[in-house]
Write an enzyme that holds these catalytic residues in place. Structure first.
Site, PDB file in Angstrom:
ATOM      1  N   MET A   1      -8.419   8.553   8.577  1.00 50.19           N
ATOM      2  CA  MET A   1      -8.881   9.154   7.315  1.00 50.19           C
ATOM      3  C   MET A   1      -9.823  10.323   7.590  1.00 50.19           C
ATOM      4  SD  MET A   1      -9.596   5.527   5.411  1.00 50.19           S
ATOM      5  CE  MET A   1     -10.219   4.707   6.859  1.00 50.19           C
TER       6      MET A   1
ATOM      7  N   ASP B   1       0.825  -1.208   0.000  1.00 51.32           N
ATOM      8  CA  ASP B   1       0.000   0.000   0.000  1.00 51.32           C
ATOM      9  C   ASP B   1       0.857   1.255   0.000  1.00 51.32           C
ATOM     10  OD1 ASP B   1      -2.321  -1.336   0.109  1.00 51.32           O
ATOM     11  OD2 ASP B   1      -2.762  -0.909   2.209  1.00 51.32           O
TER      12      ASP B   1
ATOM     13  N   LYS C   1      -4.243   2.750  -3.039  1.00 57.25           N
ATOM     14  CA  LYS C   1      -5.140   3.107  -1.940  1.00 57.25           C
ATOM     15  C   LYS C   1      -4.936   4.568  -1.579  1.00 57.25           C
ATOM     16  CE  LYS C   1      -7.749  -0.251  -0.448  1.00 57.25           C
ATOM     17  NZ  LYS C   1      -7.108  -1.288   0.341  1.00 57.25           N
TER      18      LYS C   1
HETATM   19  N1  SAH Z   1      -4.696  -0.144   8.755  1.00 53.03           N
HETATM   20  C1  SAH Z   1      -4.211   1.153   9.113  1.00 53.03           C
HETATM   21  C2  SAH Z   1      -5.180   2.251   8.806  1.00 53.03           C
HETATM   22  C3  SAH Z   1      -5.474   2.438   7.370  1.00 53.03           C
HETATM   23  S1  SAH Z   1      -6.568   3.771   7.081  1.00 53.03           S
HETATM   24  C4  SAH Z   1      -3.826   1.152  10.589  1.00 53.03           C
HETATM   25  O1  SAH Z   1      -4.130   0.219  11.321  1.00 53.03           O
HETATM   26  O2  SAH Z   1      -3.171   2.113  11.010  1.00 53.03           O
HETATM   27  C5  SAH Z   1      -5.453   5.068   6.697  1.00 53.03           C
HETATM   28  C6  SAH Z   1      -5.457   6.106   7.778  1.00 53.03           C
HETATM   29  O3  SAH Z   1      -4.682   5.703   8.876  1.00 53.03           O
HETATM   30  C7  SAH Z   1      -4.835   7.416   7.365  1.00 53.03           C
HETATM   31  O4  SAH Z   1      -5.756   8.222   6.651  1.00 53.03           O
HETATM   32  C8  SAH Z   1      -4.488   8.045   8.683  1.00 53.03           C
HETATM   33  O5  SAH Z   1      -5.627   8.603   9.289  1.00 53.03           O
HETATM   34  C9  SAH Z   1      -4.096   6.831   9.493  1.00 53.03           C
HETATM   35  N2  SAH Z   1      -2.637   6.644   9.499  1.00 53.03           N
HETATM   36  C10 SAH Z   1      -1.959   5.565   9.098  1.00 53.03           C
HETATM   37  N3  SAH Z   1      -0.635   5.727   9.304  1.00 53.03           N
HETATM   38  C11 SAH Z   1      -0.484   6.941   9.873  1.00 53.03           C
HETATM   39  C12 SAH Z   1       0.637   7.676  10.346  1.00 53.03           C
HETATM   40  N4  SAH Z   1       1.884   7.192  10.263  1.00 53.03           N
HETATM   41  N5  SAH Z   1       0.424   8.898  10.870  1.00 53.03           N
HETATM   42  C13 SAH Z   1      -0.823   9.379  10.965  1.00 53.03           C
HETATM   43  N6  SAH Z   1      -1.922   8.734  10.545  1.00 53.03           N
HETATM   44  C14 SAH Z   1      -1.756   7.523  10.013  1.00 53.03           C
END
Ligand code: SAH
Length: 477
Positions: free
Chosen positions: A385, A250, A272
């Site tokens: 998100m 991703d 994505k």
């Molecule tokens: N599966 C992932 C989430 C995917 S949805 C998890 O468990 O973290 C994607 C969202 O995750 C982004 O829009 C943001 O809101 C958040 N996100 C993921 N990595 C991030 C990071 N390093 N810093 C801030 N937000 C993050």
């Protein structure tokens, strides 16, 4: 070579430990694991040894050591807290041709104890010949990290099926090739992920159908890569990243993490981006199936945790339909990673008794979140998100009862060297997005715990903007 490494069978054999303190206790624990028949000679013993004596694991003779005590033993541990005494015991043992180890005194010993990685029946022993026990322990820790905990179970499975493989193949070469394939393939992975019945079944099939051709047997690893910092990967994620043939990844997976993938693995970008998927979900599901059917070890690498807003459930349900072996490896989800690196505890006895992870992704502009449930004090809200719908989120939380001054934070690229924490409240948060040019991936945290950032922050690669936000809007009253 100054020493010959050996593995001694001391099961039910009389072994003597002299000493009853902490040093002796460590040696006793080791001998207990090797199922020796242990006698301890010491005037006093620790409570732990007392318990072992009580349970019958050791026999305690409450006395001082005398040379006569040695006569019934072939293996002795001189483990008093007195180096001179240990050396004397060792000298007496050597005179009688008894194997003796004197604690922390390599020169008095005629055998030394290695650092051990125990995945019985698999064992790895590391020794520096007494030159540096710390170095041996460091090396042991490294090996520990790359030796899956379930190696013992794998060895047991192989042992249980050895005869059948022997009957099936006539040449040693064929047997070797067969076991290599098993150890590096899906059978081993099923064992490592705790699916013993499935592993046995697959191994059985492999033995029955193996007709000297290398039948391809693909599998899928659905792996969470964590929020960005490569140090936050799990051992299992790293191991699978280093053995995969192809990686479907991703956008959220960081560069540093991608660099840890096996160099000759094929990389496929699955995209994505919000509202602009490089590959539609259905195509990703089918891609995984197709690659696995080609016999490849397919790593599906996702940001954070695959089961938190990661569509992991959809992907594995297709794999189940197609009977493709797979495993799911959790990752640190953005909420946990970002909160930790921003110094914002998600729960706190004084501020928050619950935490809710919600998606702020608004399909066709509407928000179908349960605002009634979200707008409560004493709980923490984490929006994934949430950037595009931030205005809607803040407005609705206020409309449903949260104070406009409720603390809220934006954490951009959390856990990475580019992390930025932007502090505000429900009133000003949407404006701060433009002001600070906030871009995805960004996590939104709402609740009283957010203010703890001011005192608990510890990871701060870039100056954050707490000060200006508080100065401009004033502290919460
Ligand atoms: N599966 C992932 C989430 C995917 S949805 C998890 O468990 O973290 C994607 C969202 O995750 C982004 O829009 C943001 O809101 C958040 N996100 C993921 N990595 C991030 C990071 N390093 N810093 C801030 N937000 C993050």
């Amino acid at each position: 070579m100054n020493y010959l490494p050996v593995f001694l069978d001391i099961k039910n054999k009389p072994c003597l430990v002299i000493g009853g303190g902490q040093i002796a206790s460590r040696k006793i624990s080791l001998l207990v694991r090797a199922q020796a028949e242990i006698t301890v000679i010491a005037p006093e013993i620790t409570p732990e040894i007392h318990d072992q004596a009580h349970d019958g694991a050791v026999t305690w003779r409450q006395k001082r050591f005398s040379a006569d005590d040695l006569k019934d033993y072939q293996l002795v541990m001189a483990a008093t807290d007195n180096r001179k005494v240990n050396a004397e015991i060792a000298a007496q043992c050597k005179q009688r041709n008894i194997w003796v180890n004197a604690a922390d005194d390599v020169h008095s010993c005629n055998f030394i104890l290695p650092s051990i990685i125990d995945r019985s029946p698999v064992q790895i022993a590391v020794s520096t010949g007494g030159a540096s026990p710390v170095l041996a322990r460091t090396l042991r820790a490294k090996l520990e990290n790359c030796t899956p905990a379930a190696y013992g179970r794998l060895a047991k499975l192989i042992e249980d099926n050895r005869l059948r493989v022997k009957e099936k193949f006539s040449s040693t070469e064929q047997k070797r090739k067969f076991w290599e394939k098993i150890i590096q393939g899906p059978v081993a992975e099923l064992v490592f992920s705790g699916q013993m019945d499935a592993a046995q079944k697959l191994l059985q099939e492999a033995i029955e159908h193996e007709d000297h051709r290398d039948l391809p047997q693909g599998e899928v690893y659905l792996v969470g890569a964590g929020p960005g910092d490569p140090d936050l990967l799990t051992f299992r994620a790293l191991r699978l990243m280093q053995q995969a043939d192809v990686v479907v990844y991703d956008r959220l997976v960081s560069r540093e993490i991608m660099d840890l993938i096996r160099k000759d693995a094929e990389l496929i970008y699955a995209g994505k981006e919000r509202a602009q998927h490089a590959l539609p979900q259905e195509s990703i599901n089918q891609l995984l199936v197709r690659l696995a059917k080609e016999g490849k070890r397919v790593l599906r690498l996702k940001g954070g945790d695959p089961f938190v807003f990661g569509r992991g459930g959809e992907e594995i349900s297709t794999l189940i339909d197609e009977a493709i072996p797979f495993q799911v490896v959790p990752g640190i989800t953005a909420a946990a990673g970002c909160a930790a690196y921003a110094g914002i505890p998600l729960t706190h006895r004084q501020h928050s008794q619950a935490v809710i992870f919600a998606t702020g992704h608004l399909s066709d502009g509407t928000v179908n979140l349960n605002w009634e449930m979200l707008a409560h004090e004493n709980q923490t809200l984490v929006f994934y998100m949430g950037l595009q719908g931030l205005e809607v989120i803040c407005t609705n939380l206020k409309k449903h009862g949260l104070a406009p001054a409720t603390p809220a934070a934006l954490i951009m690229q959390g856990t990475t060297a580019q992390q930025k924490v932007i502090m505000g409240n429900l009133d000003n948060l949407p404006a701060l997005v433009d002001e600070h040019d906030v871009k995805p991936p960004t996590l939104v945290i709402v609740g009283d715990v957010v203010q703890l950032h001011d005192t608990l922050r510890w990871f701060n690669p870039e100056e954050d903007v707490t000060a200006s936000a508080v100065r401009f809007f004033g502290a919460r009253t």
